[in-house]
Scaffold this active site. Structure first.
Site: not given
Ligand code: NAD
Length: 421
Positions: A107
């Site tokens: 990561k």
């Molecule tokens: P992203 O940046 O597209 O979205 C993140 C979201 O979280 C946004 O809507 C943001 O406004 C919100 N957020 C941020 N801080 C916040 C807070 N303090 N309170 C409430 N909401 C808040 O990111 P993503 O890719 O959707 O990732 C989200 C989660 O999923 C993370 O934990 C990431 O590690 C996990 N994840 C993502 C993927 C992927 O393919 N993108 C894969 C596996 C896991």
């Protein structure tokens, strides 16, 4: 809760220890997996639009590469810490092992708020970080992908910087240095929605096992970025209704249900759910207390402490985010009869389709969406079945079961290969 005080890596080490006891994991294997293999921290300068130079702090943690190249996303967020990135890297090792993908775990992240920067600054930050990582990444060595605060465009910049840094002869062969790229630049169809899609496969499997009808059910989603919005859009196709939603800008409720697709379009255009014309603003406390059947946390780690766990009315929590439930929060949920489909399983659709992208890059192929979707569905259902089966057989929760399945696979390979020299 404050993110700063949540010792995420310690939490992951404790989960490892708990699962190790269930399967009598070899203490040598447990010791190896309890720490990342490489921890890279780099400070790199970037020129801002106003001509000033600012120094950024970037991380790349390579946890394990027993099963294949290191693999994992890159996060841009003001709260990124070494501790978080170590935890997230370890989780990638478990995810790839659970999904039978030939990758290890890694990561990365840069500690800054991407919302405060122009596209041209974001491009220079991304390219300079890639350059700073140098040969510590590569299509057969360590393969980044998007995470919180990063997207397909940034993956294209990483790919381009890497391709142009390592020489011309193998240029095209280096497209696989990142996954989650735009489709035209060597990405795959189906990657953008893959994590949300995988989470929904877990939900439909749980519904099948528990004879629960999604039609007419309700769900709430915290975080409406890549994972949250795609999970919401796909789940709404089953007739489930999105009644509350939240992101970094605040929370909204709509008892009659949001149009997930329209809300996602709004967020794409405006950057957050703020100002969305339908729904009433609610507090974070009201959000967690919203009556619903399913809760999908899809924002950040450490969101569900005992306080939120007491308030949640859902029967099922599906961890789209990594580490959204604290161990104390989890104990409260389980004592209240709530099932948690853990991150290691629920959000592994992302890395699974990343792997399909990498295979296509290696073979110079581009698959149809149907092929990607069918493969993902089979992979998610197999993994769900294995985790749920082990949970029943050993009478453990789903998280411990997911760790057990992953650790058993890693242990088998360590036993076969032993330690060099
Ligand atoms: P992203 O940046 O597209 O979205 C993140 C979201 O979280 C946004 O809507 C943001 O406004 C919100 N957020 C941020 N801080 C916040 C807070 N303090 N309170 C409430 N909401 C808040 O990111 P993503 O890719 O959707 O990732 C989200 C989660 O999923 C993370 O934990 C990431 O590690 C996990 N994840 C993502 C993927 C992927 O393919 N993108 C894969 C596996 C896991």
């Amino acid at each position: 809760m404050s993110n700063e005080r949540y010792e995420f890596f310690k939490v992951i080490q404790d989960y490892l220890q708990k699962a190790a006891r269930v399967i009598n994991l070899d203490p040598a294997v447990e010791a190896i997996l309890s720490q990342p293999r490489n921890e890279i921290i780099t400070h790199f300068p970037v020129r801002m639009d106003n001509g000033e130079v600012r120094l950024f702090k970037g991380y790349r943690i390579q946890h394990n590469n027993l099963l294949g190249p290191f693999k994992g996303g890159i996060r841009y967020h003001e709260n990124v810490t070494l501790d978080d990135v170590k935890a997230l890297a370890a989780m990638m090792t478990w995810k790839c092992a659970l999904m039978r993908i030939p990758y290890g775990g890694a990561k990365g992240g840069i500690k800054f708020n991407p919302r405060e920067h122009s596209q041209s600054e974001l491009q220079r930050i991304t390219r300079r970080f890639t350059h700073a990582l140098g040969s510590n990444i590569g299509p057969e060595y360590d393969i980044p992908a998007p995470d919180v605060g990063t997207n397909a465009q940034m993956m294209a910049w990483i790919m381009d910087t890497y391709m142009n840094s390592v020489g011309h002869v193998n240029k095209q062969a280096n497209r696989g240095v990142v996954t989650g790229k735009p489709v035209a630049s060597g990405g795959t169809v189906g990657r953008e929605k893959a994590t949300g899609q995988g989470a929904v496969h877990c939900i439909t499997e749980w519904c099948r096992e528990n004879r629960f009808n999604l039609e007419g059910s309700t769900y709430i989603v915290q975080g409406f970025g890549n994972v949250g919005s795609n999970a919401a859009i796909i789940l709404s196709r089953y007739g489930a209704s999105l009644t509350a939603v939240g992101d970094h800008s605040g929370y909204l409720s709509s008892p009659e249900g949001f149009n997930a697709h329209k809300l996602a379009e709004w967020v794409k255009a405006k950057g957050s759910i703020a100002g969305y014309p339908s729904g009433q603003p609610i507090t974070r406390e009201e959000f967690f207390a919203t009556r619903c059947d399913i809760f999908i946390p899809a924002a950040l780690e450490g969101q569900i402490t005992p306080v939120e766990a007491q308030a949640i009315s859902a029967r099922l929590v599906v961890e789209g985010a990594n580490g959204p439930t604290t161990p104390e929060g989890e104990r409260v949920l389980i004592s209240r009869g709530v099932t948690i489909i853990p991150d290691v399983l629920a959000n592994s659709g992302g890395v699974t389709v990343s792997y399909y992208e990498w295979v296509q890059n290696k073979r110079s192929e581009s698959w149809e969406l149907e092929e990607v979707d069918t493969k993902l569905e089979l992979a998610m259902k197999r993994a769900y079945g294995e985790v749920s089966g082990l949970a029943r057989a050993r009478d453990v929760d789903m998280r411990t079961a997911a760790y057990c399945v992953a650790l058993e696979r890693l242990q088998t390979v360590y036993r076969e290969r032993d330690i060099f020299p």
